[in-house]
Motif scaffolding. Structure first.
Motif, PDB file in Angstrom:
ATOM      1  N   PRO A 126       0.817  -1.230   0.000  1.00  0.00           N
ATOM      2  CA  PRO A 126       0.000   0.000   0.000  1.00  0.00           C
ATOM      3  C   PRO A 126       0.845   1.272   0.000  1.00  0.00           C
ATOM      4  CG  PRO A 126      -0.826  -1.609   1.597  1.00  0.00           C
ATOM      5  CD  PRO A 126       0.489  -2.116   1.129  1.00  0.00           C
ATOM      6  N   LEU A 127       1.979   1.251   0.703  1.00  0.00           N
ATOM      7  CA  LEU A 127       2.824   2.447   0.747  1.00  0.00           C
ATOM      8  C   LEU A 127       3.345   2.821  -0.630  1.00  0.00           C
ATOM      9  CD1 LEU A 127       4.216   4.610   2.417  1.00  0.00           C
ATOM     10  CD2 LEU A 127       6.099   2.999   2.819  1.00  0.00           C
ATOM     11  N   ALA A 128       3.700   1.813  -1.427  1.00  0.00           N
ATOM     12  CA  ALA A 128       4.194   2.101  -2.777  1.00  0.00           C
ATOM     13  C   ALA A 128       3.112   2.752  -3.624  1.00  0.00           C
ATOM     14  CB  ALA A 128       4.678   0.811  -3.435  1.00  0.00           C
ATOM     15  N   TYR A 129       1.876   2.281  -3.513  1.00  0.00           N
ATOM     16  CA  TYR A 129       0.786   2.883  -4.278  1.00  0.00           C
ATOM     17  C   TYR A 129       0.498   4.304  -3.806  1.00  0.00           C
ATOM     18  CZ  TYR A 129      -0.287  -1.590  -6.471  1.00  0.00           C
ATOM     19  OH  TYR A 129      -0.223  -2.739  -7.214  1.00  0.00           O
ATOM     20  N   VAL A 130       0.622   4.547  -2.513  1.00  0.00           N
ATOM     21  CA  VAL A 130       0.413   5.910  -2.006  1.00  0.00           C
ATOM     22  C   VAL A 130       1.481   6.851  -2.549  1.00  0.00           C
ATOM     23  CG1 VAL A 130       0.417   7.327   0.084  1.00  0.00           C
ATOM     24  CG2 VAL A 130      -0.801   5.147   0.068  1.00  0.00           C
ATOM     25  N   LEU A 131       2.743   6.413  -2.542  1.00  0.00           N
ATOM     26  CA  LEU A 131       3.827   7.251  -3.074  1.00  0.00           C
ATOM     27  C   LEU A 131       3.667   7.488  -4.568  1.00  0.00           C
ATOM     28  CD1 LEU A 131       6.897   5.765  -1.161  1.00  0.00           C
ATOM     29  CD2 LEU A 131       5.688   7.899  -0.685  1.00  0.00           C
ATOM     30  N   LEU A 132       3.257   6.456  -5.302  1.00  0.00           N
ATOM     31  CA  LEU A 132       3.033   6.627  -6.738  1.00  0.00           C
ATOM     32  C   LEU A 132       1.887   7.596  -7.006  1.00  0.00           C
ATOM     33  CD1 LEU A 132       3.447   2.967  -8.055  1.00  0.00           C
ATOM     34  CD2 LEU A 132       5.005   4.881  -8.412  1.00  0.00           C
TER      35      LEU A 132
END
Length: 307
Positions: A42-48
């Motif tokens: 989820p963190l990667a999708y938030v950063l993207l």
């Protein structure tokens, strides 16, 4: 005489399913680990999502400013929702800046420069990467050295040369000085050094192919991903180039960046009109990315997998 039979092994049938079960479990565990490696958290999708919003916001703000009037743009806080004047401002910018002719000129200039840069840079990159000739390293250092010279130093002699050729205020004066770039030559040389095996070139020599035949049949298919990237970078740079076209062209035969300066003339600048012109100048680039973006990304990924 009696024969004594050996007792049957009762542990063998029970052990075989256990081994098979363990094998299936191991394979399942490997698949789960492989799946976790290919799925972002989820963190990667938030950063993207944050990076995508920050990247799109300048374009969105340009559209918002182009859809309002000059008074509303200058207010504090500025508007964050599109207004009702988008198409009227686009029509005004199109007429006042002669954007139709400017876009045609920019398309010709950027297209010719991008194609010639890709062709000549690939040829030179192949020569510097795989051909053996005297003075190769010296010539490569001279090409790289030209990257350190500010282009402003060559404006006066280059303008005099274009005037002597009779190309002043014409598109060839913008095209011919930038038919190839040192950055493109160095980029293609570095790519072909890693992506083109020496064995393929030697095999072509053994089959009797000359250098141009090797370039056409072997180098071009391998260099296609890098050529696509170089074409995009060169096209965008040539489309957005302002300094040299502003020096050598006038308002009767402008490119898009030169034509946009006409919108900022006067004592009071109409920011909404300027933003409308900037939006018009950006739309062809966006359309090109939409149409050819997937092919370019797939070509880059194919080159990365082959490497």
């Amino acid at each position: 005489m009696t024969t004594q039979s050996l007792p049957a092994r009762t542990d063998a049938p029970a052990r075989t399913p256990a081994v098979k079960a363990k094998g299936r479990g191991g394979r399942r565990l490997l698949r789960q680990r492989a799946g976790r490696q290919h799925h972002a958290g989820p963190l990667a999708y938030v950063l993207l999502a944050i990076m995508a919003i920050l990247s799109i916001f300048p374009l969105y703000w340009t559209m918002v400013a182009a859809s309002t009037d000059n008074t509303r743009v200058s207010q504090t806080p500025p508007p964050f929702l599109p207004g009702p004047n988008l198409f009227s401002n686009l029509a005004r910018a199109w007429d006042e800046a002669a954007m139709g002719k400017a876009m045609i000129n920019s398309l010709i200039v950027a297209g010719v420069i991008a194609l010639s840069t890709v062709l000549f840079a690939t040829l030179a990159g192949f020569a510097f990467a795989k051909l053996r000739f005297k003075g190769r390293n010296v010539l490569l250092m001279l090409v790289i050295g030209t990257m350190m010279v500010p282009p402003q130093l060559a404006v006066v002699p280059l303008f005099m040369m274009m005037a002597d050729l009779g190309w002043s205020q014409q598109l060839p004066a913008v095209i011919f000085p930038t038919l190839v770039s040192a950055v493109g030559v160095f980029f293609m040389r570095q790519y072909l050094t890693e992506a083109l095996p020496d064995e393929l070139v030697e095999a072509g020599r053994v089959d009797g192919a000359h250098s141009l035949r090797i370039f056409w049949s072997i180098v071009l298919p391998i260099a296609r991903p890098a050529m696509a990237v170089l074409f995009m970078i060169t096209f965008v740079h040539a489309w957005n180039d302002f300094f040299w076209p502003f020096v050598v062209l006038d308002m009767t035969n402008p490119t898009v960046p030169v034509a946009l300066t006409q919108l900022s003339a006067g004592y009071v600048r109409d920011q909404s009109l300027i933003m409308a012109g900037a939006l018009l100048g950006t739309l062809p680039l966006l359309a090109m990315f939409v149409v050819f973006g997937r092919q370019i990304v797939s070509g880059i990924m194919a080159g990365a997998v082959k490497g």
